[in-house]
Design an enzyme around this catalytic site. Sequence first.
Site, PDB file in Angstrom:
ATOM      1  N   CYS A 259      28.509  18.848  -9.858  1.00 22.10           N
ATOM      2  CA  CYS A 259      27.299  18.409  -9.940  1.00 22.10           C
ATOM      3  C   CYS A 259      26.638  17.238  -9.167  1.00 22.10           C
ATOM      4  O   CYS A 259      27.048  16.107  -9.219  1.00 22.10           O
ATOM      5  CB  CYS A 259      27.362  17.963 -11.446  1.00 22.10           C
ATOM      6  SG  CYS A 259      25.518  17.273 -11.987  1.00 22.10           S
TER       7      CYS A 259
ATOM      8  N   CYS B 258      24.570  14.535 -10.833  1.00 13.61           N
ATOM      9  CA  CYS B 258      25.542  13.393 -11.543  1.00 13.61           C
ATOM     10  C   CYS B 258      26.057  12.530 -10.730  1.00 13.61           C
ATOM     11  O   CYS B 258      26.178  11.421 -11.168  1.00 13.61           O
ATOM     12  CB  CYS B 258      26.339  14.194 -12.464  1.00 13.61           C
ATOM     13  SG  CYS B 258      25.964  15.736 -13.348  1.00 13.61           S
ATOM     14  N   ASP B 259      26.779  13.080  -9.566  1.00 14.14           N
ATOM     15  CA  ASP B 259      27.902  12.346  -8.928  1.00 14.14           C
ATOM     16  C   ASP B 259      27.398  12.066  -7.376  1.00 14.14           C
ATOM     17  O   ASP B 259      28.258  11.330  -6.652  1.00 14.14           O
ATOM     18  CB  ASP B 259      29.156  13.140  -8.798  1.00 14.14           C
ATOM     19  CG  ASP B 259      29.531  13.408 -10.158  1.00 14.14           C
ATOM     20  OD1 ASP B 259      29.304  12.524 -10.965  1.00 14.14           O
ATOM     21  OD2 ASP B 259      30.241  14.283 -10.288  1.00 14.14           O
TER      22      ASP B 259
END
Length: 312
Positions: free
Chosen positions: A135, A138-139
């Site tokens: 992701c 997200c990261d």
Amino acid sequence: MSEIYDLIILGAGPAGLTAGLYAGRSRLNTLILEKGGDGGQIAITSEIENYPGQMPEGESGPSLIARLTAQVEKFGAKRAKETVKEVKLDGESKIVVGERAEYRAKTIIIATGANPRPIGCRGEAAFVGKGVSYCATCDANFFEGFDVYVAGGGDSAVEEAIYLSKFARQVTIIHRRDALRAVKAVQDKAFANPKIGFIWDSVVEDLRGDGLLTGLTLRNVKTGILTAIDADEEDGMLGLFGFIGYLPCSALFEGQLAMENGYILTDEDTRTSVPGVFAAGDVRRKSLRQVVTAAADGAIAAMQAEKYLLLG
Ligand code: NAP
């Protein structure tokens, strides 16, 4: 006995939420069950630019989903956070057994979507969250200024590589062939991006590191030659993002519905092999998995559920 809903929708991605929107507008007594946050894969998509009528300058998945969630709420579908453990689909009253409660409904729409497919290299599980991610939204910020590798060659891999290039020092796409599968317009953007490089005909074989991911071994699938890639010494870590497709979330329905390779088989009106049970979005077998086709499935499924409630 517990309330019998007209319709229970399993999953609150674009397909499930759109089904909830249509069912709510049709005044069906509807419950949407979702174990996590709304949005499914779209919640982890950094930028969408092909959803009809969206913000022309591009929009993040979470932003699109937030507006869809608000729209669903306006029309009255009920919501519950629930992890479904078991379903019994055959009777007239369908039973959904969750961790918190048991639910019943006359019709069910399965919109459980799909999860990222693991890269399949040695050591992968040990480095998830320590260098390995599925992701970018997200990261990506954890890799600000680091070198990042992306496995895959489809739309997800190339689009997310473009997004990652805003954070990383350099992004390298590792693809098992010598041509990308991604749509041409996205390929062109990636080829023109000076921070994106490519390693062709290669797969990730294994991962190493002491806690954090510090190295990969690649295997050239044509020559069999292994190549080690190590993190810059000063960085002490690198990132590996996997975008090699998805696995449908359908294990709960095995043995109850007709399926192929884990995808639920439906007709064009989203009807499954069991009367009163419909499947919408990425969990069903279809040729194009997009937000727009998930939303279309959700609308069709809700209308078919309504028809089934009226006519059987
Ligand atoms: P995908 O289109 O299935 O592509 C998966 C990629 O991973 C392919 O390039 C494939 O290689 C590679 N791959 C598969 N298994 C592999 C393995 N074991 N080892 C190494 N590489 C492997 O998946 P996706 O990109 O996640 O997209 C999924 C669906 O969502 C597609 O229908 C896509 O069009 C859609 N999508 C659309 C958008 C958009 O419209 N903006 C954005 C994201 C996704 P090969 O090419 O050799 O098969």
